[in-house]
Design an enzyme around this catalytic site. Structure first.
Site, mmCIF file in Angstrom:
data_model
loop_
_atom_site.group_PDB
_atom_site.id
_atom_site.type_symbol
_atom_site.label_atom_id
_atom_site.label_comp_id
_atom_site.label_asym_id
_atom_site.label_seq_id
_atom_site.Cartn_x
_atom_site.Cartn_y
_atom_site.Cartn_z
ATOM 1 N N SER A 5 87.665 25.221 43.634
ATOM 2 C CA SER A 5 87.289 25.537 45.016
ATOM 3 C C SER A 5 88.302 26.406 45.761
ATOM 4 O O SER A 5 87.938 27.048 46.742
ATOM 5 C CB SER A 5 87.035 24.259 45.807
ATOM 6 O OG SER A 5 88.243 23.581 46.055
ATOM 7 N N LYS A 48 92.223 22.382 51.123
ATOM 8 C CA LYS A 48 91.356 23.466 51.595
ATOM 9 C C LYS A 48 92.144 24.307 52.594
ATOM 10 O O LYS A 48 93.238 23.966 53.005
ATOM 11 C CB LYS A 48 90.097 22.936 52.292
ATOM 12 C CG LYS A 48 89.230 22.026 51.465
ATOM 13 C CD LYS A 48 88.430 22.760 50.426
ATOM 14 C CE LYS A 48 87.557 21.772 49.649
ATOM 15 N NZ LYS A 48 87.217 22.250 48.343
#
Length: 193
Positions: free
Chosen positions: A53, A96
């Site tokens: 990701s 993230k």
């Protein structure tokens, strides 16, 4: 005369007992364990990246250090890469990039991200491919509550991030640290900006 001096020196050298020697080793091990616990709980966080990701910034399998003190006297900023407790299951740690700040409106349209009705999309040059849009990629408007952040992965087309979670926003107190250094693999050591 020399013999007498040597005998006197030997009298002062007491043989160490086995118990005392064992205690010295135990004491050393305890000091090391306490130091490691203090460092990992208050200074750094060690994380292994399980998915793609955040590619190409951080690759699956990379290991990184995060700075737990980074936000002690300042707030997280847009584009910081952070390690946090996943809002849908706080037993998991996620990593993230911060996209939306507290009180902002994040609009995703055709894969592009806009903040507070801006006509210019955010820079996405760190994304490895052109972000795709549409319902499948959760285009829409997201109102970030005060004290919370909107997170997205750099590999937007393959990232489970704020767009997909049940609890879309990460509370400030769930951010554990700022990612600062990729240390594994050794051939790819680098500071993370």
């Amino acid at each position: 005369m020399f013999r007498k001096k040597r005998e006197e020196e030997q009298e002062y050298e007491k043989p160490t007992s086995i118990g005392r020697e064992i205690w010295e080793y135990v004491r050393l091990i305890l000091i090391v364990v306490v130091a490691v616990i203090l460092v990992t709980n208050f200074l750094i966080i060690n994380a292994r990246i399980p998915s793609e990701s955040m590619e190409n910034t951080i690759m699956a399998g990379d290991q990184i250090f995060g700075n737990r003190l980074a936000y002690l006297f300042s707030d997280p900023e847009r584009f910081d890469i952070v390690i946090f407790r996943y809002p849908d299951d706080e037993s998991q740690l996620f990593i993230k990039r911060i996209i939306g700040l507290p009180g902002e409106t994040v609009t995703i349209e055709d894969g592009k991200v806009y903040i507070n009705d801006s006509t210019e999309p955010l820079d996405d040059s760190f994304c490895p491919e052109t972000p795709l849009g549409g319902e499948q990629y959760r285009d829409g408007v997201y109102e970030v509550p005060e004290g919370h952040y909107f997170m997205m992965g750099d590999n937007r087309n393959h990232s489970s991030d704020s767009r997909y979670w049940n609890n879309k926003y990460v509370a400030r107190d769930k951010i554990l640290g700022k990612a600062v250094l990729r240390y594994w693999p050794l051939t790819e050591i680098k500071l993370l900006n």
